[in-house]
Design a protein around this motif. Structure first.
Motif, mmCIF file in Angstrom:
data_model
loop_
_atom_site.group_PDB
_atom_site.id
_atom_site.type_symbol
_atom_site.label_atom_id
_atom_site.label_comp_id
_atom_site.label_asym_id
_atom_site.label_seq_id
_atom_site.Cartn_x
_atom_site.Cartn_y
_atom_site.Cartn_z
ATOM 1 N N ASP A 1 33.095 45.195 59.879
ATOM 2 C CA ASP A 1 33.385 44.771 58.508
ATOM 3 C C ASP A 1 32.638 43.461 58.280
ATOM 4 O O ASP A 1 33.029 42.409 58.782
ATOM 5 N N ILE A 2 31.532 43.526 57.532
ATOM 6 C CA ILE A 2 30.655 42.365 57.373
ATOM 7 C C ILE A 2 31.382 41.181 56.747
ATOM 8 O O ILE A 2 31.189 40.025 57.140
ATOM 9 N N ASP A 3 32.219 41.457 55.763
ATOM 10 C CA ASP A 3 32.875 40.364 55.067
ATOM 11 C C ASP A 3 33.777 39.548 55.988
ATOM 12 O O ASP A 3 34.100 38.396 55.702
ATOM 13 N N ARG A 4 34.171 40.152 57.107
ATOM 14 C CA ARG A 4 35.047 39.436 58.042
ATOM 15 C C ARG A 4 34.311 38.891 59.247
ATOM 16 O O ARG A 4 34.846 38.063 59.968
ATOM 17 N N ASP A 5 33.077 39.345 59.462
ATOM 18 C CA ASP A 5 32.380 38.990 60.688
ATOM 19 C C ASP A 5 32.122 37.486 60.764
ATOM 20 O O ASP A 5 31.557 36.885 59.851
ATOM 21 N N GLY A 6 32.539 36.896 61.872
ATOM 22 C CA GLY A 6 32.339 35.482 62.103
ATOM 23 C C GLY A 6 33.236 34.575 61.288
ATOM 24 O O GLY A 6 33.116 33.349 61.334
ATOM 25 N N MET A 7 34.187 35.158 60.547
ATOM 26 C CA MET A 7 35.022 34.357 59.648
ATOM 27 C C MET A 7 36.411 34.069 60.212
ATOM 28 O O MET A 7 37.181 33.290 59.634
ATOM 29 N N LEU A 8 36.764 34.717 61.337
ATOM 30 C CA LEU A 8 38.058 34.507 61.993
ATOM 31 C C LEU A 8 39.229 34.791 61.062
ATOM 32 O O LEU A 8 40.291 34.169 61.161
ATOM 33 N N GLY A 9 39.034 35.762 60.168
ATOM 34 C CA GLY A 9 40.098 36.073 59.212
ATOM 35 C C GLY A 9 40.986 37.224 59.624
ATOM 36 O O GLY A 9 41.861 37.636 58.860
ATOM 37 N N GLY A 10 40.779 37.740 60.827
ATOM 38 C CA GLY A 10 41.543 38.886 61.278
ATOM 39 C C GLY A 10 40.758 40.173 61.126
ATOM 40 O O GLY A 10 39.970 40.337 60.198
ATOM 41 N N VAL A 11 40.971 41.098 62.044
ATOM 42 C CA VAL A 11 40.255 42.369 62.009
ATOM 43 C C VAL A 11 40.756 43.215 60.840
ATOM 44 O O VAL A 11 41.928 43.130 60.441
ATOM 45 N N ASN A 12 39.852 44.016 60.259
ATOM 46 C CA ASN A 12 40.246 44.915 59.175
ATOM 47 C C ASN A 12 40.833 46.176 59.805
ATOM 48 O O ASN A 12 40.160 47.201 59.934
ATOM 49 N N LEU A 13 42.089 46.076 60.202
ATOM 50 C CA LEU A 13 42.724 47.176 60.924
ATOM 51 C C LEU A 13 42.822 48.425 60.055
ATOM 52 O O LEU A 13 42.582 49.541 60.534
ATOM 53 N N GLU A 14 43.153 48.261 58.790
ATOM 54 C CA GLU A 14 43.346 49.414 57.919
ATOM 55 C C GLU A 14 42.075 50.257 57.803
ATOM 56 O O GLU A 14 42.104 51.477 57.982
ATOM 57 N N ALA A 15 40.937 49.596 57.538
ATOM 58 C CA ALA A 15 39.677 50.336 57.379
ATOM 59 C C ALA A 15 39.214 50.921 58.710
ATOM 60 O O ALA A 15 38.711 52.051 58.765
ATOM 61 N N THR A 16 39.374 50.165 59.785
ATOM 62 C CA THR A 16 38.951 50.645 61.101
ATOM 63 C C THR A 16 39.776 51.849 61.533
ATOM 64 O O THR A 16 39.241 52.843 62.039
ATOM 65 N N LEU A 17 41.068 51.783 61.312
ATOM 66 C CA LEU A 17 41.945 52.878 61.691
ATOM 67 C C LEU A 17 41.680 54.111 60.835
ATOM 68 O O LEU A 17 41.676 55.244 61.338
ATOM 69 N N ALA A 18 41.405 53.896 59.555
ATOM 70 C CA ALA A 18 41.099 55.036 58.678
ATOM 71 C C ALA A 18 39.840 55.752 59.153
ATOM 72 O O ALA A 18 39.782 56.997 59.173
ATOM 73 N N LEU A 19 38.840 54.987 59.565
ATOM 74 C CA LEU A 19 37.613 55.603 60.078
ATOM 75 C C LEU A 19 37.898 56.340 61.380
ATOM 76 O O LEU A 19 37.461 57.483 61.566
ATOM 77 N N ALA A 20 38.629 55.708 62.291
ATOM 78 C CA ALA A 20 38.919 56.332 63.588
ATOM 79 C C ALA A 20 39.681 57.645 63.422
ATOM 80 O O ALA A 20 39.455 58.605 64.167
ATOM 81 N N ARG A 21 40.583 57.691 62.457
ATOM 82 C CA ARG A 21 41.358 58.906 62.233
ATOM 83 C C ARG A 21 40.528 60.023 61.605
ATOM 84 O O ARG A 21 40.913 61.193 61.663
ATOM 85 N N SER A 22 39.391 59.657 61.001
ATOM 86 C CA SER A 22 38.613 60.647 60.255
ATOM 87 C C SER A 22 37.492 61.271 61.078
ATOM 88 O O SER A 22 36.839 62.208 60.611
ATOM 89 N N VAL A 23 37.238 60.747 62.288
ATOM 90 C CA VAL A 23 36.161 61.279 63.119
ATOM 91 C C VAL A 23 36.659 61.520 64.537
ATOM 92 O O VAL A 23 37.662 60.960 64.956
ATOM 93 N N ARG A 24 35.919 62.348 65.271
ATOM 94 C CA ARG A 24 36.291 62.658 66.651
ATOM 95 C C ARG A 24 35.613 61.734 67.662
ATOM 96 O O ARG A 24 35.921 61.797 68.845
ATOM 97 N N VAL A 25 34.688 60.914 67.202
ATOM 98 C CA VAL A 25 33.989 59.981 68.081
ATOM 99 C C VAL A 25 34.831 58.705 68.219
ATOM 100 O O VAL A 25 35.356 58.215 67.222
#
Length: 249
Positions: free
Chosen positions: A170-194
């Motif tokens: 998540d570019i908007d969060r990279d290097g900003m120490l604002g916390g990982v974008n868990l919602e978007a990351t989890l949504a992607l992980a749930r949508s693919v088998r990789v």
């Protein structure tokens, strides 16, 4: 298997740096000796290294080869995943022959999918697809260009090609120490088998705990950068946290 921690070594002009939101003008230099930094991470007990040639990502060709080679020589036996400016089968093969365990294809995955897919098939389990997104849309060329493709659509292209992992930043969060974008990351992980590796914004042990709690849902690991260099995350505590977590089935 628990969550894998990938300490990041980002290279710019032969030095270890961290950027803010991918802006090369916002680079903080943390070390002039990438090999020494790699040895520190190895000594701390990390099982992988995440190395990015930032200059290469912008130039479209490797630009910090000597620094990468020094890292490989300094940490024999410690697997390294490498990205940044790798745009040809020859470049992939060259780095794998030199001891890189996993090659990351980023911009090429979107702009030259035939090459990226061919690389995944030629070296199954040794290619990670780097998907960097801003507002859910894929960014390329060192994050300078925003495409019209969603991260999920790009990830699904590689589901059956033999990719080892999707690295989602998540570019908007990279290097900003604002916390990982868990919602978007989890949504992607749930949508693919990789398996998905989270990246961007990791700021505390709480972020690692949140990711550890959902490793059974497709999140395999997390890349940690600025929080390690700034001392916000203690390596021993981080490694203890993920090793103590119960295995997910």
């Amino acid at each position: 298997m628990g969550l894998t921690l990938y300490p990041a070594i980002d290279l710019k002009a032969g030095q270890v740096v961290r950027l803010k939101r991918g802006d090369m003008r916002e680079a903080t230099v943390y070390s002039a000796d990438p090999a020494a930094q790699a040895r520190l991470f190895a000594g701390a007990g990390f099982r992988w290294l995440h190395v990015v040639d930032l200059d290469g990502a912008f130039a479209g060709r490797p630009a910090n080869a000597s620094a990468v080679q020094a890292i490989l020589a300094a940490t024999p036996g410690l697997p390294v995943q490498l990205g940044g400016g790798i745009r040809s089968m020859g470049a992939v093969e060259g780095w794998l022959d030199q001891g890189v365990k996993r090659v990351i294809l980023g911009s090429a995955a979107l702009k030259d999918p035939q090459f990226a897919l061919a690389a995944c098939r030629a070296w199954p389990g040794q290619i990670a697809v780097g998907i960097d997104a801003r507002g859910g849309m894929v960014a390329t060329e060192g994050w300078a260009d925003i495409s019209t493709m969603t991260a999920g659509d790009l990830a699904r292209r590689f589901e059956d090609a033999g990719a080892a992992a999707i690295i989602y930043t998540d570019i908007d969060r990279d290097g900003m120490l604002g916390g990982v974008n868990l919602e978007a990351t989890l949504a992607l992980a749930r949508s693919v088998r990789v398996p998905v590796i989270a990246s961007g914004g990791v700021a505390s042990l709480n972020d690692l705990a949140s990711l550890t709690a959902v490793t059974g849902e497709g999140i395999e690991g997390v890349i940690i950068g600025r929080a390690l260099y700034d001392g916000r995350i203690d390596p021993a505590k981080a490694l203890a946290l993920v090793s103590a977590a119960p295995a997910k089935g």
